[in-house]
Design a protein around this motif. Sequence first.
Motif, mmCIF file in Angstrom:
data_model
loop_
_atom_site.group_PDB
_atom_site.id
_atom_site.type_symbol
_atom_site.label_atom_id
_atom_site.label_comp_id
_atom_site.label_asym_id
_atom_site.label_seq_id
_atom_site.Cartn_x
_atom_site.Cartn_y
_atom_site.Cartn_z
ATOM 1 N N ALA A 140 0.836 -1.208 0.000
ATOM 2 C CA ALA A 140 0.000 0.000 0.000
ATOM 3 C C ALA A 140 0.869 1.257 0.000
ATOM 4 O O ALA A 140 0.612 2.209 -0.758
ATOM 5 C CB ALA A 140 -0.936 -0.010 1.205
ATOM 6 N N GLN B 241 2.261 1.973 -3.411
ATOM 7 C CA GLN B 241 1.247 2.536 -4.305
ATOM 8 C C GLN B 241 1.058 4.033 -4.018
ATOM 9 O O GLN B 241 1.063 4.862 -4.925
ATOM 10 C CB GLN B 241 -0.096 1.815 -4.132
ATOM 11 C CG GLN B 241 -0.090 0.337 -4.439
ATOM 12 C CD GLN B 241 0.097 0.053 -5.904
ATOM 13 O OE1 GLN B 241 -0.538 0.650 -6.760
ATOM 14 N NE2 GLN B 241 0.998 -0.857 -6.209
ATOM 15 N N THR C 208 -5.725 3.072 -3.509
ATOM 16 C CA THR C 208 -4.989 2.049 -2.774
ATOM 17 C C THR C 208 -5.850 1.411 -1.688
ATOM 18 O O THR C 208 -5.821 0.194 -1.505
ATOM 19 C CB THR C 208 -3.704 2.639 -2.172
ATOM 20 O OG1 THR C 208 -2.904 3.148 -3.242
ATOM 21 C CG2 THR C 208 -2.919 1.600 -1.397
#
Length: 143
Positions: free
Chosen positions: A72, A75, A112
């Motif tokens: 995450a 991203q 995300t």
Amino acid sequence: MPHSPQPQRFGDLEPSEWPGERLGLPAEGPRSVGRIGRRTLAILLDWGIAGVIAALVAGGDPHPFLPLGIFALMQIVFIPTIGGSLGHRVFGLRVVPISGGWVGIWRPLVRTLLLVLVIPVLVWDSDQRGFHDKIAGTVLIRW
């Protein structure tokens, strides 16, 4: 009395001839919608990188959610700075906002959050945009 058009109902749209047609994107080549093969390879690479980093950080036995957190974070950091994750860039993809311009900060955050929930990724439209991209107002294109 003139006939007023009926409001458009869900499912009334004609099918697209190619993914991205309704968005004004070309059928193939640069700026066309990134297809499932490239997308799959990109996410597998990103997961692999996150797993390796997690293993290195945790000394070989990471907490089950550490790779997810690293994925995450990658991203959220890389989409606004280099236009996509490392996997996206390796496979010639880029995340761009439908409205044009810079993707900003909120789009990668929303995208995300939905991406790590997985289910929104499995639902997409005829433009091959996942629910996470639709909500964030983004599209993954070939670069």
